[in-house]
Design an enzyme around this catalytic site. Structure first.
Site, PDB file in Angstrom:
ATOM      1  N   CYS A   1       3.496  -5.192   6.356  1.00 38.36           N
ATOM      2  CA  CYS A   1       3.081  -4.872   4.832  1.00 38.36           C
ATOM      3  C   CYS A   1       4.276  -4.149   4.320  1.00 38.36           C
ATOM      4  CB  CYS A   1       1.835  -3.839   4.994  1.00 38.36           C
ATOM      5  SG  CYS A   1       0.201  -4.550   5.445  1.00 38.36           S
TER       6      CYS A   1
ATOM      7  N   HIS B   1       0.764  -1.130  -0.152  1.00 43.24           N
ATOM      8  CA  HIS B   1       0.136  -0.004  -0.041  1.00 43.24           C
ATOM      9  C   HIS B   1       0.885   1.230  -0.174  1.00 43.24           C
ATOM     10  CE1 HIS B   1       0.789   0.544   4.341  1.00 43.24           C
ATOM     11  NE2 HIS B   1       0.303  -0.468   4.477  1.00 43.24           N
TER      12      HIS B   1
END
Length: 130
Positions: A105, A89
């Site tokens: 992440c 992201h």
């Protein structure tokens, strides 16, 4: 879901803090990334893109787009009340790219995640290496 029939693939190099997108053998994108900390590392392995989300606040912590991967954190049982899915992201802290700062992440610049969202189909293979 299974890996799609596409010439694209992503390679995430944790130690080098780089994400590279290949179209067959050619590198079409090479971007700095942030990855997980020692306590919440980004797990290695072979995964694929399973979903593309548009967070409500494109200027927020996840940027304008977030891909979910087929893998999960190896250290967290949940994240924000949900399954600890690994994602790629954007970020509202681009100054942290190149560091080990996430919960597992892979963070990229908002420009990079926007390019990825326009370029990559779901099912694109993702290999996370040392």
């Amino acid at each position: 879901m299974k890996a799609s029939q596409t010439g694209y693939r992503l390679v995430v190099a944790r130690k080098d803090h780089r994400l590279r997108v290949y179209d067959k053998q050619a590198v079409v994108l090479d971007e700095p990334i942030a990855v997980g900390t020692g306590d919440t590392p980004t797990p290695g392995g072979k995964f694929y893109l399973t979903e593309l989300l548009q967070p409500r606040n494109p200027a927020g912590a996840y940027g304008p787009y977030a891909f979910g991967l087929s893998g999960f954190s190896t250290t967290l049982e949940s994240f924000e009340g949900r399954a600890p899915v690994i994602g790629i992201h954007g970020t509202n802290q681009p100054n942290l790219l190149g560091q080990d700062v996430s919960h597992g992440c892979i963070r990229v610049s908002n420009d990079a995640i926007t390019r990825l969202a326009r370029l990559l189909p779901l099912g694109t293979p993702v290999e996370i290496v040392v």
